[in-house]
Motif scaffolding. Structure first.
Motif, mmCIF file in Angstrom:
data_model
loop_
_atom_site.group_PDB
_atom_site.id
_atom_site.type_symbol
_atom_site.label_atom_id
_atom_site.label_comp_id
_atom_site.label_asym_id
_atom_site.label_seq_id
_atom_site.Cartn_x
_atom_site.Cartn_y
_atom_site.Cartn_z
ATOM 1 N N PHE A 363 -3.264 2.494 -1.066
ATOM 2 C CA PHE A 363 -3.512 3.488 -0.025
ATOM 3 C C PHE A 363 -2.852 3.006 1.263
ATOM 4 C CE2 PHE A 363 -7.104 3.773 -2.986
ATOM 5 C CZ PHE A 363 -7.012 5.111 -3.364
ATOM 6 N N PHE A 364 -2.018 3.872 1.831
ATOM 7 C CA PHE A 364 -1.275 3.525 3.041
ATOM 8 C C PHE A 364 -1.912 4.199 4.248
ATOM 9 C CE2 PHE A 364 2.337 4.614 5.975
ATOM 10 C CZ PHE A 364 2.503 3.335 6.475
ATOM 11 N N TYR A 365 -2.163 3.386 5.284
ATOM 12 C CA TYR A 365 -2.731 3.871 6.542
ATOM 13 C C TYR A 365 -1.702 3.657 7.646
ATOM 14 C CZ TYR A 365 -7.301 3.457 4.165
ATOM 15 O OH TYR A 365 -8.373 3.567 3.298
ATOM 16 N N PRO A 366 -1.078 4.707 8.141
ATOM 17 C CA PRO A 366 -0.152 4.525 9.274
ATOM 18 C C PRO A 366 -0.935 4.255 10.554
ATOM 19 C CG PRO A 366 -0.368 6.851 8.727
ATOM 20 C CD PRO A 366 -1.134 6.098 7.679
ATOM 21 N N PRO A 381 4.253 -3.222 12.671
ATOM 22 C CA PRO A 381 4.014 -4.303 11.712
ATOM 23 C C PRO A 381 3.111 -3.788 10.603
ATOM 24 C CG PRO A 381 2.686 -4.636 13.679
ATOM 25 C CD PRO A 381 3.585 -3.469 13.959
ATOM 26 N N LEU A 382 3.221 -4.377 9.420
ATOM 27 C CA LEU A 382 2.417 -3.962 8.264
ATOM 28 C C LEU A 382 1.492 -5.090 7.851
ATOM 29 C CD1 LEU A 382 1.805 -1.969 5.874
ATOM 30 C CD2 LEU A 382 3.522 -3.269 4.578
ATOM 31 N N LEU A 383 0.211 -4.761 7.703
ATOM 32 C CA LEU A 383 -0.752 -5.694 7.141
ATOM 33 C C LEU A 383 -1.089 -5.228 5.731
ATOM 34 C CD1 LEU A 383 -2.670 -8.114 7.376
ATOM 35 C CD2 LEU A 383 -4.379 -6.562 8.326
ATOM 36 N N VAL A 384 -0.742 -6.035 4.739
ATOM 37 C CA VAL A 384 -1.069 -5.752 3.344
ATOM 38 C C VAL A 384 -2.418 -6.385 3.033
ATOM 39 C CG1 VAL A 384 -0.409 -6.148 0.939
ATOM 40 C CG2 VAL A 384 1.334 -5.596 2.639
ATOM 41 N N LEU A 385 -3.332 -5.600 2.487
ATOM 42 C CA LEU A 385 -4.653 -6.099 2.111
ATOM 43 C C LEU A 385 -4.747 -6.238 0.596
ATOM 44 C CD1 LEU A 385 -6.966 -3.980 4.468
ATOM 45 C CD2 LEU A 385 -6.055 -6.287 4.841
ATOM 46 N N SER A 386 -5.191 -7.401 0.130
ATOM 47 C CA SER A 386 -5.427 -7.631 -1.297
ATOM 48 C C SER A 386 -6.932 -7.756 -1.502
ATOM 49 C CB SER A 386 -4.708 -8.898 -1.769
ATOM 50 O OG SER A 386 -5.065 -10.026 -0.985
ATOM 51 N N HIS A 387 -7.497 -6.846 -2.285
ATOM 52 C CA HIS A 387 -8.951 -6.795 -2.431
ATOM 53 C C HIS A 387 -9.480 -7.957 -3.269
ATOM 54 C CE1 HIS A 387 -8.878 -5.498 -6.639
ATOM 55 N NE2 HIS A 387 -7.984 -4.578 -6.324
ATOM 56 N N PHE A 410 -1.100 -1.433 14.081
ATOM 57 C CA PHE A 410 -0.720 -1.948 12.777
ATOM 58 C C PHE A 410 -0.730 -0.822 11.744
ATOM 59 C CE2 PHE A 410 -2.035 -5.754 14.911
ATOM 60 C CZ PHE A 410 -1.316 -6.780 14.331
ATOM 61 N N ALA A 411 0.215 -0.847 10.820
ATOM 62 C CA ALA A 411 0.109 -0.074 9.593
ATOM 63 C C ALA A 411 -0.585 -0.963 8.563
ATOM 64 C CB ALA A 411 1.487 0.347 9.098
ATOM 65 N N VAL A 412 -1.317 -0.352 7.643
ATOM 66 C CA VAL A 412 -2.054 -1.106 6.630
ATOM 67 C C VAL A 412 -1.749 -0.529 5.254
ATOM 68 C CG1 VAL A 412 -4.348 -1.695 5.733
ATOM 69 C CG2 VAL A 412 -3.919 -1.756 8.204
ATOM 70 N N LEU A 413 -1.473 -1.406 4.305
ATOM 71 C CA LEU A 413 -1.360 -1.028 2.894
ATOM 72 C C LEU A 413 -2.469 -1.736 2.127
ATOM 73 C CD1 LEU A 413 0.081 0.333 0.498
ATOM 74 C CD2 LEU A 413 1.486 -1.743 0.292
ATOM 75 N N VAL A 456 7.716 0.882 8.025
ATOM 76 C CA VAL A 456 7.184 -0.312 8.686
ATOM 77 C C VAL A 456 8.332 -1.276 8.979
ATOM 78 C CG1 VAL A 456 4.961 -0.091 7.494
ATOM 79 C CG2 VAL A 456 6.733 -1.548 6.506
ATOM 80 N N ASP A 457 8.025 -2.254 9.836
ATOM 81 C CA ASP A 457 8.997 -3.272 10.224
ATOM 82 C C ASP A 457 9.047 -4.369 9.165
ATOM 83 O OD1 ASP A 457 10.535 -5.237 11.369
ATOM 84 O OD2 ASP A 457 9.492 -5.233 13.296
#
Length: 622
Positions: A363-366, A381-387, A410-413, A456-457
């Protein structure tokens, strides 16, 4: 905002669990009367939380207005009435209890008991507990684990689940049924379904006494019934009617009548609410605004469905829905945030290519903040979250930690990497023997995909995660060059240490994720970031509860010291009184602020908020 963890219906009375960060993380059973009045069942200092399997669940049961619950401090069972003083039921002995059901005809509880009285591995059994004097009788024993005791409507039969090392309950479980003899003990138990390669979830009896359950025998957790020695599917489809049994008391379906089931299947990572006709196999969807539905309970006589619900824009809530009319009512929200939608980023479902020609999900959150906009031409910048889990899933519901980041640019994936729930058994088994590889590939692949799409950057890619997600984070930083910094929340850095030191429930978990230990000690060393700090060349911050028995604190400390000695910017924040996951409001806030502060210092941008500084080692030598 409180955490909503479970719910129960008894007639027109509703009960639920609240985790209250403002009370040190205390879990409170709340009763709502038919008139809409609420009050706490367990007053201070009682904390309704069991430690069976360390992850708990199935913490309370209600019968005729009496609530029976496990108290965290001493793990004894207590009985209570709303507004009254809880009274102990079980003795002061090193036993833990969960997943209780009331056997009214025999005036007892039937529960899972975890016996810690002898040294070595605790013993898990089904027991009967007298409601008169708390005396305990063993009903089923001999298996490594058991769960889900369910009594038939006539009180004559008992169903339950078992499994053995090295399986986890989502790998393979067995469903047992037995009649109860005159003493109330199971007689001639019979295995109805399951085995080492079939996961059975949530056995339940219909009002007319037919046993139902969820099985993944076709590759998808679907609903079945067992009648006169035959097992038949009710609604075969590529959807998940089950969940990984990390906790007790999980429920995805309930009966409205002998032939109507309210259920919450998962399709492509999103929950739906439906009504299943067991005679025709027809599944009718009920339209709701909710993307997450948990702890589903029913009151067949009234047609009521009760569940804990989440959506992308509203805090979690206890919801009651009338299956006859489709009308729903929010009984209680986790909090009244009053956040303008202009500050909320809505999740976008994404699928992206990963290694070996496969597809992964997330799920991508801009970034979104109605009051600010990025400079022209600047990508976020992109923050990738690993559950965590890793056998778990990330959910498309309102997550204030994600919104905290997206509202600050921040964008979040949020990645449902291979091994996650919600996409079938084959997807879940992608991680077999490949933990630290497939999950890392998927997180890196998702970041690359978004960067190549120009969203994202690509030079400011970050990764963070807790527990197993912390392990994925550290592996990504040690074994890949996709990310510029990361944050590990109570994450694993030494897989071998986890295999040697963790609790019973997960003591053989890594057999399937990596390989048998110590036979494959070489593989554990190969997959452990602590032995590969030479591959780390970017800043990392660590967060750790000092009473964590799932991932002991020494793992974070060892990793921190190694990176400090290497001269990398690194920070370590320990939290007194916290276990595996933070429950106290002040610690949750501190961790969130500290992570953002860390990113601001290592990447050189100013924060809009006044945040307590974090000591960062080697920052000046970066």
């Amino acid at each position: 905002m409180v955490g909503l963890k479970d719910a129960a219906l008894e007639g027109e009375d509703v009960y639920w669990l609240e985790g209250r960060p403002g009370e040190g993380g205390r879990t409170v059973i709340v009763h709502r009367s038919p008139e809409g009045q609420t009050r706490d069942v367990n007053p201070q200092p009682f904390n309704a939380r069991t430690r069976v399997h360390e992850y708990g669940g199935g913490d309370f049961v209600v019968h005729n207005g009496t609530v029976y619950f496990s108290n965290f401090a001493d793990q004894r069972l207590y009985s209570a009435h709303p507004g009254g003083v809880p009274e102990p039921l079980t003795a002061e002995i090193d036993h833990r209890y969960a997943d209780m059901t009331v056997d009214a005809a025999r005036n007892r509880l039937i529960a899972v008991r975890e016996d810690h009285t002898d040294p070595g591995e605790p013993v898990n059994e089904l027991v009967g507990i007298s409601l008169e004097d708390g005396a305990e009788t063993v009903l089923a024993t001999g298996q490594d684990f058991c769960s889900s005791p369910r009594l038939s409507p006539d009180g004559r039969s008992l169903a339950w689940l078992t499994w053995n090392h090295p399986n986890m309950p989502w790998d393979g479980t067995e469903l047992w049924v037995a009649g109860l003899d005159e003493s109330g003990r199971p007689a001639a138990p019979e295995r109805v379904a399951g085995g080492p390669d079939e996961s059975v979830f949530q056995p339940e009896w219909s009002p007319d006494g037919t046993l139902h359950f969820v099985s993944d025998r076709t590759g998808w957790w679907n609903l079945y019934r067992s009648e006169r020695g035959f097992v038949e599917p009710l609604c075969p489809m590529e959807a998940e009617f089950g969940l990984p049994q990390w906790q007790f008391g999980m429920s995805t379906y309930g009966f409205l009548s002998p032939t109507r089931i309210a259920c919450a299947p998962i399709e492509r990572g999103v929950f739906r609410l439906g009504l299943l006709n067991t005679q025709t196999g027809e599944l009718a969807q009920i339209e709701t605004p909710y993307s997450v539905i948990g702890h589903l309970r029913t009151n067949g006589g009234s047609g009521e469905i009760l569940f804990v619900a989440g959506s992308p824009t509203e805090p979690p809530a206890i919801v009651r829905l009338d299956a006859r009319t489709g009308d729903s009512e929010v009984l209680h929200r986790a909090g009244d945030l009053g956040i303008d939608s202009g500050y909320l980023s809505a999740p976008e479902t994404v699928e992206f290519p990963t290694e070996n020609g496969l597809t992964a999900h997330g799920f991508f959150y801009p970034p979104k903040n109605r009051d600010f906009a990025a400079p022209e031409g600047e990508l976020p910048p992109l923050l990738v979250l690993s559950h965590g889990g890793p056998t778990g899933m990330t959910l498309p519901s309102l997550d204030l930690e994600i919104q905290h980041r997206t509202s600050r640019g921040f964008a979040v994936l949020d990645v449902n990497y291979g091994g996650s729930t919600g996409y079938g058994r084959e997807y879940r088994r992608r991680l077999d023997g490949m933990w630290g590889v497939v999950d890392v590939d998927d997180c890196a692949g998702g970041a690359k995909y978004l960067a190549e799409k120009g969203l994202v950057d690509g030079d400011r890619l970050l990764i963070a995660g807790g527990s197993a997600g912390g392990y994925t984070t550290l592996c990504a930083l040690a074994f890949r060059d996709a990310f510029a910094a990361g944050a590990s929340h109570y994450g694993v850095s030494d897989a071998a240490a986890l295999a040697e030191e963790t609790h019973k429930f997960e003591s053989r978990y890594l057999d399937g994720l990596i390989g048998p230990y110590p036979e494959r000690a070489d593989l554990y060393r190969e997959r452990s970031p602590i032995h590969h700090t030479d591959g780390l060349s970017c800043p990392v911050i660590f967060f750790q509860g000092l009473e964590d028995e799932v991932v002991p604190p020494n793992q974070a400390i060892t990793m921190f010291e190694a990176l400090k000695a290497k001269g990398l910017p690194v920070a370590y924040l320990p939290f007194e009184g916290e276990q595996h996951g933070f429950r106290r409001a002040e610690n949750i806030k501190r961790a969130l602020d500290a992570e953002l502060y860390f990113y601001s210092r290592v990447f050189g941008f100013d924060l809009a908020d006044d945040v307590e500084p974090v000591r960062i080692e080697n920052l000046d030598t970066k």
